[in-house]
Design a protein around this motif. Structure first.
Motif, PDB file in Angstrom:
ATOM      1  N   PHE A   1     -19.745 -35.704  12.100  1.00  0.00           N
ATOM      2  CA  PHE A   1     -20.616 -35.133  11.031  1.00  0.00           C
ATOM      3  C   PHE A   1     -21.690 -35.920  10.112  1.00  0.00           C
ATOM      4  CE2 PHE A   1     -20.569 -32.883   6.792  1.00  0.00           C
ATOM      5  CZ  PHE A   1     -21.628 -31.763   7.026  1.00  0.00           C
TER       6      PHE A   1
ATOM      7  N   ALA B   1     -19.754 -26.910   3.069  1.00  0.00           N
ATOM      8  CA  ALA B   1     -19.578 -28.193   3.165  1.00  0.00           C
ATOM      9  C   ALA B   1     -20.515 -28.516   4.260  1.00  0.00           C
ATOM     10  CB  ALA B   1     -18.245 -28.804   3.073  1.00  0.00           C
ATOM     11  N   GLY B   2     -20.543 -27.796   5.536  1.00  0.00           N
ATOM     12  CA  GLY B   2     -21.367 -28.133   6.654  1.00  0.00           C
ATOM     13  C   GLY B   2     -22.794 -27.847   6.190  1.00  0.00           C
TER      14      GLY B   2
ATOM     15  N   MET C   1     -12.708 -27.315  22.538  1.00  0.00           N
ATOM     16  CA  MET C   1     -12.331 -28.546  21.749  1.00  0.00           C
ATOM     17  C   MET C   1     -10.920 -28.063  21.023  1.00  0.00           C
ATOM     18  SD  MET C   1     -15.881 -29.898  20.219  1.00  0.00           S
ATOM     19  CE  MET C   1     -15.178 -31.601  19.488  1.00  0.00           C
TER      20      MET C   1
ATOM     21  N   LEU D   1     -18.017 -28.793  11.416  1.00  0.00           N
ATOM     22  CA  LEU D   1     -18.923 -29.060  10.282  1.00  0.00           C
ATOM     23  C   LEU D   1     -20.476 -29.241  10.867  1.00  0.00           C
ATOM     24  CD1 LEU D   1     -16.955 -31.525   8.256  1.00  0.00           C
ATOM     25  CD2 LEU D   1     -17.814 -29.198   7.541  1.00  0.00           C
ATOM     26  N   ILE D   2     -20.581 -29.681  11.985  1.00  0.00           N
ATOM     27  CA  ILE D   2     -21.761 -29.801  12.748  1.00  0.00           C
ATOM     28  C   ILE D   2     -22.393 -28.295  13.044  1.00  0.00           C
ATOM     29  CG2 ILE D   2     -23.269 -30.495  14.688  1.00  0.00           C
ATOM     30  CD1 ILE D   2     -20.984 -32.938  14.731  1.00  0.00           C
ATOM     31  N   ALA D   3     -21.547 -27.542  13.537  1.00  0.00           N
ATOM     32  CA  ALA D   3     -21.924 -26.133  14.157  1.00  0.00           C
ATOM     33  C   ALA D   3     -22.477 -25.506  12.599  1.00  0.00           C
ATOM     34  CB  ALA D   3     -20.874 -25.513  14.764  1.00  0.00           C
TER      35      ALA D   3
ATOM     36  N   PRO E   1     -24.112 -20.504  21.507  1.00  0.00           N
ATOM     37  CA  PRO E   1     -23.697 -21.572  22.590  1.00  0.00           C
ATOM     38  C   PRO E   1     -22.475 -22.375  21.836  1.00  0.00           C
ATOM     39  CG  PRO E   1     -25.785 -21.893  21.604  1.00  0.00           C
ATOM     40  CD  PRO E   1     -25.447 -20.497  21.291  1.00  0.00           C
ATOM     41  N   ARG E   2     -22.390 -22.268  20.444  1.00  0.00           N
ATOM     42  CA  ARG E   2     -21.403 -23.193  19.806  1.00  0.00           C
ATOM     43  C   ARG E   2     -20.031 -22.543  19.882  1.00  0.00           C
ATOM     44  NH1 ARG E   2     -24.737 -22.344  13.910  1.00  0.00           N
ATOM     45  NH2 ARG E   2     -24.961 -20.246  14.968  1.00  0.00           N
TER      46      ARG E   2
ATOM     47  N   ASP F   1     -27.029 -26.581  10.349  1.00  0.00           N
ATOM     48  CA  ASP F   1     -28.154 -25.904   9.983  1.00  0.00           C
ATOM     49  C   ASP F   1     -28.748 -25.246  11.005  1.00  0.00           C
ATOM     50  OD1 ASP F   1     -30.628 -25.329   8.957  1.00  0.00           O
ATOM     51  OD2 ASP F   1     -31.348 -27.545   8.987  1.00  0.00           O
TER      52      ASP F   1
ATOM     53  N   ASN G   1     -20.569 -42.968   6.563  1.00  0.00           N
ATOM     54  CA  ASN G   1     -19.274 -42.387   6.295  1.00  0.00           C
ATOM     55  C   ASN G   1     -18.733 -43.017   5.095  1.00  0.00           C
ATOM     56  OD1 ASN G   1     -17.817 -40.331   8.234  1.00  0.00           O
ATOM     57  ND2 ASN G   1     -18.824 -41.836   9.952  1.00  0.00           N
TER      58      ASN G   1
ATOM     59  N   VAL H   1     -19.961 -32.465  -2.585  1.00  0.00           N
ATOM     60  CA  VAL H   1     -19.638 -30.993  -2.170  1.00  0.00           C
ATOM     61  C   VAL H   1     -18.112 -31.128  -1.534  1.00  0.00           C
ATOM     62  CG1 VAL H   1     -20.207 -29.138  -0.473  1.00  0.00           C
ATOM     63  CG2 VAL H   1     -21.774 -30.126  -1.887  1.00  0.00           C
TER      64      VAL H   1
ATOM     65  N   ASN I   1     -15.158 -32.181  13.026  1.00  0.00           N
ATOM     66  CA  ASN I   1     -16.413 -32.569  13.071  1.00  0.00           C
ATOM     67  C   ASN I   1     -17.253 -31.623  13.599  1.00  0.00           C
ATOM     68  OD1 ASN I   1     -16.959 -35.462  12.045  1.00  0.00           O
ATOM     69  ND2 ASN I   1     -15.247 -36.038  12.659  1.00  0.00           N
ATOM     70  N   ALA I   2     -16.743 -31.163  14.820  1.00  0.00           N
ATOM     71  CA  ALA I   2     -17.619 -30.096  15.613  1.00  0.00           C
ATOM     72  C   ALA I   2     -17.968 -29.011  14.640  1.00  0.00           C
ATOM     73  CB  ALA I   2     -16.833 -29.723  16.949  1.00  0.00           C
TER      74      ALA I   2
ATOM     75  N   VAL J   1     -17.837 -24.078  23.163  1.00  0.00           N
ATOM     76  CA  VAL J   1     -17.631 -25.514  22.777  1.00  0.00           C
ATOM     77  C   VAL J   1     -16.441 -25.774  21.763  1.00  0.00           C
ATOM     78  CG1 VAL J   1     -18.564 -27.656  22.037  1.00  0.00           C
ATOM     79  CG2 VAL J   1     -19.814 -26.205  23.251  1.00  0.00           C
ATOM     80  N   LEU J   2     -16.600 -24.830  20.956  1.00  0.00           N
ATOM     81  CA  LEU J   2     -15.402 -25.051  19.606  1.00  0.00           C
ATOM     82  C   LEU J   2     -13.959 -24.593  20.388  1.00  0.00           C
ATOM     83  CD1 LEU J   2     -17.379 -23.750  16.646  1.00  0.00           C
ATOM     84  CD2 LEU J   2     -16.466 -25.942  16.926  1.00  0.00           C
TER      85      LEU J   2
ATOM     86  N   ILE K   1     -17.814 -40.841   1.696  1.00  0.00           N
ATOM     87  CA  ILE K   1     -16.520 -40.864   1.177  1.00  0.00           C
ATOM     88  C   ILE K   1     -16.285 -41.572  -0.406  1.00  0.00           C
ATOM     89  CG2 ILE K   1     -14.011 -41.768   1.378  1.00  0.00           C
ATOM     90  CD1 ILE K   1     -14.751 -41.917   4.669  1.00  0.00           C
TER      91      ILE K   1
ATOM     92  N   SER L   1     -13.115 -41.157   8.626  1.00  0.00           N
ATOM     93  CA  SER L   1     -14.607 -40.612   8.693  1.00  0.00           C
ATOM     94  C   SER L   1     -14.714 -39.357   7.341  1.00  0.00           C
ATOM     95  CB  SER L   1     -14.774 -39.886   9.927  1.00  0.00           C
ATOM     96  OG  SER L   1     -13.876 -38.555  10.016  1.00  0.00           O
ATOM     97  N   PHE L   2     -16.052 -39.265   7.073  1.00  0.00           N
ATOM     98  CA  PHE L   2     -16.168 -38.153   5.924  1.00  0.00           C
ATOM     99  C   PHE L   2     -15.333 -36.842   6.199  1.00  0.00           C
ATOM    100  CE2 PHE L   2     -19.164 -35.261   4.029  1.00  0.00           C
ATOM    101  CZ  PHE L   2     -18.730 -35.443   2.622  1.00  0.00           C
TER     102      PHE L   2
END
Lengths: 253, 253, 253, 253
Positions: free
Chosen positions: D32, C217-218, C161, C57-59, C153-154, C62, D54, D220, C54-55, C157-158, D58, C31-32
Motif C-alpha cells: 500500500f 484509510a485506503g 488472495m 487498501l490498494i483496491a 476486476p478487483r 483510488d 513505510n 489517518v 495491502n491488496a 483477485v481479493l 508509521i 509495513s504501514f
C-alpha cells in the motif's frame, strides 16, 4: 488541565447568558443577526447596524448550486446520505482564500491603504498607489472581479444602507477609491461581494478574520437549504463528472 | 453532464433571485432569519413565525465552549491556525444523533404519536402508550433530558412564543403530552432544547431533516465566535487532554 | 475531568509504543499496512493477512476523479487553496452509506446470513432466502452492483488472495452464495468492491464499522494525490457546474 | 462543462489502471505504501525508498489521543455517533500549520538554505545564517521542538534508514546543519518528526505540499483506530471540558 477560558456563554441550572445577556430575553426581543453580532462584538448592534448586518448576511446566504461551497455540499450529499452535518461541513470547507475568502484579504488591503493615506495625499492617492503596485507586480486586487456579474447588484445596496446607518467610513471609502483607481487604470472589474463585505465589516470594527467567518455564517443558510433540496429531489450518486485521462498509458509492473 | 436542477437561486448578469425574490429587496427589507426560512420553505414567514424562528435560532446559537460542537471547533483551531473554515467545519461535524441531532428523532416520534392519536384516545393516550413502549424496551425518549439544566429555560419561552404566533399545534401538543406521560411514569426528565426545536419545527411544517439543519444554522453563530475567540486569546496547541493508557504493556516485536 | 482512556499509544520522553510495540522497531521492520492492522486488531498480521490487507487498501486507494470522494475533494480545493487538510477532509465527508459505505451494511448482511445458515440448510439456502426477502421488499442487496464495471476486476483477485492466505471463511462464502442466489433469481449484478471488502474484513475478524474506516484509510491515498494534482495543474475556481433553475419565477416581495 | 483532466486513474469496464499500472497487479505484488508513493510520484519506489516510505508513514500514524488530530476526532465522535467519516474528517481538520504542518514549512526552509549554500560557504554556514536571522526576528525554526520528547526517537531511525536506502541528501544535510547551528547558538531544541519528515520527503523529491499530505495519509491510520476505539469503549457525550468563564457579568438587555 487548565480550564478553557471563554467570554461567550455562562450558564447555571436555570439560566443561560450569552455575553452577559439572558438568552430568554434575547430570544423574546432580539433578532438572530443581532445575536451573531453580539457574540462577535460583545455588544448589541444599533438599529442601523442591525439592518446592515442582516443585509450583509442575506447577501452571503446563497449564490446558486454552482458556487464551490454549494456544489461541494451537494456532491458530498450525493455519496453520503447518512450525515447532514457532513454535507454542510464539506460545503464550508470549500470556502477559503479563493471563494468567500477575499473579504479577509480586502480588509488587510483597506488597512494598508488607510495607513498610507495618513502618510499624505488622502485615500484616493493611496488607492492609486496600491493599484499601481499591484499592476507592477502582476497581482490581483482582492475584492474585485466576478465570474457572473459585470456589476454585482448587492454592492450598491450595501453601501447605501451603510451610509443610511451612519456606518460608512474608511472601509467603504477605501474600496470606492480602489474602484476609481482601477477604472482610471483602464481596468474595468467591478467591486464584488467579498469587497463590499470587507468594506462594511471594516467600518463595523470587525477584525480581518470576520471577512471569512461572517461569510460562513451567512452561507450556511444556503448550504442547509441546498443539502435539504439534494436529499428531497435527487437520487444518491446522481452526479457524474466527465473525466479526461491524460496520464501514463498502460505499462508493465 | 446533466445540468444540476435547483429551485433555490436564479441569477443573471445584473440580478440575483432567491426563491423568486430579488435579493436586493430581501437585503433592504427582510431579516436574515426570514431568508433562511424562505430558502427552506419557499415562502416568507409571517411576523409571528419570524419572531419564533429568530428565537429558535438564538436558542441554538451557543451553549458554551464545552459543548461537543464548540469544543471540537476550538480543538481543531488549536492545531490548525491557517484555516478558519476547517475549525468551523470540525465543530459542525460534532453535531449528530447525540448532540443537536435529537430534533430529527423527536420529529419522527411526534409523527408516530400524532398518527397513533388519530387511531383513538387522543394525543395524551398516544404519548402514554409511547412512553410505556419506550420504557419496556429500555429506550430513551428523544428530546428529553439534559446534562446541565433540570429545567431548560429556553423551552417555556419558545412554547409561549409559538402560542402567541398562532403556530402551536400537534408538535407542541405531542411534546407536552410526552412530558406529562413521563412525569406520570415517575420519570422526571425535562424537555430539552432539541425537543422544543422539534415541536416547533414540526408545527412550522418543516421535515425531520430540519431538526438538524436549522440547529446547525443557529449553532454556526456560536462556532464562528468561539473560533474567533480561540484565535484572538489563546496560543496554538494550548489544549492538553489528560490521557490514561490502559492497553498492552511493552512487548517484543 | 476524567482522563481519556486509550489502548493505542503509550509514550514517555524517549519511547513511543503503538499497542505495546516500540515504534522504532515497527518503523524498521513492519509495513504501514501491518501497523494499520495492528492499531485496529491489537496484533500484527500474519504474512498472508498482510499481503491481503495491502491488496484491500490498494483496491480502495483510488477509482478516479469522478467518484464522489475525489470529486468533492477537488471541488473544495477549487475554492479553498489555503488548506490542504480541508480538501482531503471534504473528500472523506462524501464517504457514507452510498459511497464506500456498503461495506458496513454488507458485513451486517453476512452476519444475518451466517446465523440463518446455522438454523439449517447451509449458507446457500440462507443466501437464497435473503435474496428472496430483499426482492419481495424491493430492497437492494448491499455489496452488489457498480456504475462502471460489469465485472469488477478487483474482486476475484481479493478472493484468490484470501484463499491463499488461509483467511477465506464465512464472509467470502456468504458473498459468493449471495452472488449465486442473485444469478439464480435472474438478477445479474456483480459483486462490487464494497462487497468484496466486507467479505474479507469479516473473515479477518473486523467489526462492521471497519467496512467504512478501512475504506477511508485506503481512499486517503487517492485523495491526497488528487488534491496535489488539483493544486499543481489546475487554476482555482476552474470548476463550473451547469445549473437548471426550475423554481419560482421572479415575484413581488 | 469541460471534462476534468487527470493523470492518476484510468478505467474501463474490466480494467482499472493507477498511473498506468493494472490495479490487480499492484494488489498482487505491491505494498500500500508503494502505491501511495506511485500516486504522488508517478513511479514505483525502489526497495530502499519503499522501506523508508513505510517508516515515515508509521512514524506519522499515531501519537496518542491527546494530539489535536486524535482528540478532535474523538470529541466529534462523542457528539456524533452516526457518521464515522465525520469523526475522521474532523481529526484531519486539526492538522494545519501548527500540528503536522511544520513539514511543509521546513521543506521551504530547506530550499532556502540549500540555495543560500550554493551562494557560498556550504550548508553549515547557510544553516547558521538562517538560525541567526530567525533569532534576530524572534521566529521559531520549523521542524524543531516537541511538547513531550527531549529527543524524538523516530528521527535517528528515519535518518539512518534514509542513508541505508541511498536517499539521504540535501534535505537531511540541511536539517542536521540546522540542528548543529541551533546547538551552537545555545538553543537546545530537538529535531521533531515534522522536521525529519520534511528532510526525507525533500530528498525523495516531493514538493512542499507533501509535508502535510503524506503526514495526513499516515495519521489517518491512527485516526480510524482512535475513532473505532471511541465507539467501542466509550459512551456518547462522555467528554466534559472544564470551562472557566471570564466574560461579561449578567447585564440588562
Amino acid at each position: 488541565m487548565e480550564p478553557w477560558r471563554t467570554a461567550i456563554v455562562n450558564k447555571d441550572e436555570t439560566h443561560i447568558w450569552l455575553r452577559g445577556y439572558d438568552i430568554t430575553q434575547l430570544m423574546s426581543r432580539a433578532s438572530f443577526a443581532s445575536v451573531l453580532f453580539l457574540l462577535h462584538k460583545n455588544r448589541l448592534p444599533t438599529d442601523g447596524e442591525e439592518r446592515l448586518f442582516n443585509a450583509l448576511l442575506i447577501a452571503s446566504a446563497d449564490h446558486g448550486s454552482g458556487a464551490p461551497s454549494c456544489a461541494t455540499a451537494r456532491l458530498a450529499a450525493s455519496g453520503n446520505r447518512e450525515s447532514l452535518s457532513a454535507a454542510v461541513a464539506a460545503g464550508i470547507l470549500a470556502i477559503g482564500d479563493v471563494h468567500g475568502g477575499a473579504g479577509a484579504l480586502t480588509m488587510d488591503v483597506i488597512r494598508v491603504i488607510s495607513e498610507d493615506a495618513k502618510a499624505g495625499g488622502g485615500i484616493n492617492a493611496a488607492a492609486a498607489r496600491y493599484v499601481e503596485r499591484a499592476k507592477a507586480s502582476g497581482q490581483r486586487v482582492p475584492g474585485f472581479g466576478h465570474r457572473v456579474h459585470t456589476t454585482d447588484p448587492r454592492v450598491a445596496v450595501l453601501f447605501a444602507m451603510a451610509k443610511d446607518a451612519g456606518v460608512a467610513g474608511t472601509g467603504i471609502d477605501a474600496v470606492v477609491a480602489l474602484d476609481a483607481a482601477l477604472k482610471a487604470a483602464k481596468t474595468e472589474i467591478p467591486i464584488n461581494i467579498d469587497g463590499a463585505l470587507a468594506a462594511i465589516l471594516f467600518d463595523l470594527g470587525f477584525p480581518a478574520s470576520a471577512g471569512k467567518l461572517i461569510f460562513i455564517a451567512g452561507r450556511v443558510a444556503g448550504l442547509t437549504a441546498e443539502v435539504a433540496e439534494e436529499h428531497e429531489r435527487e437520487k444518491p450518486m446522481r452526479i457524474r463528472i466527465p473525466i479526461e485521462y491524460d496520464g501514463e498509458p498502460p505499462r508493465e509492473f
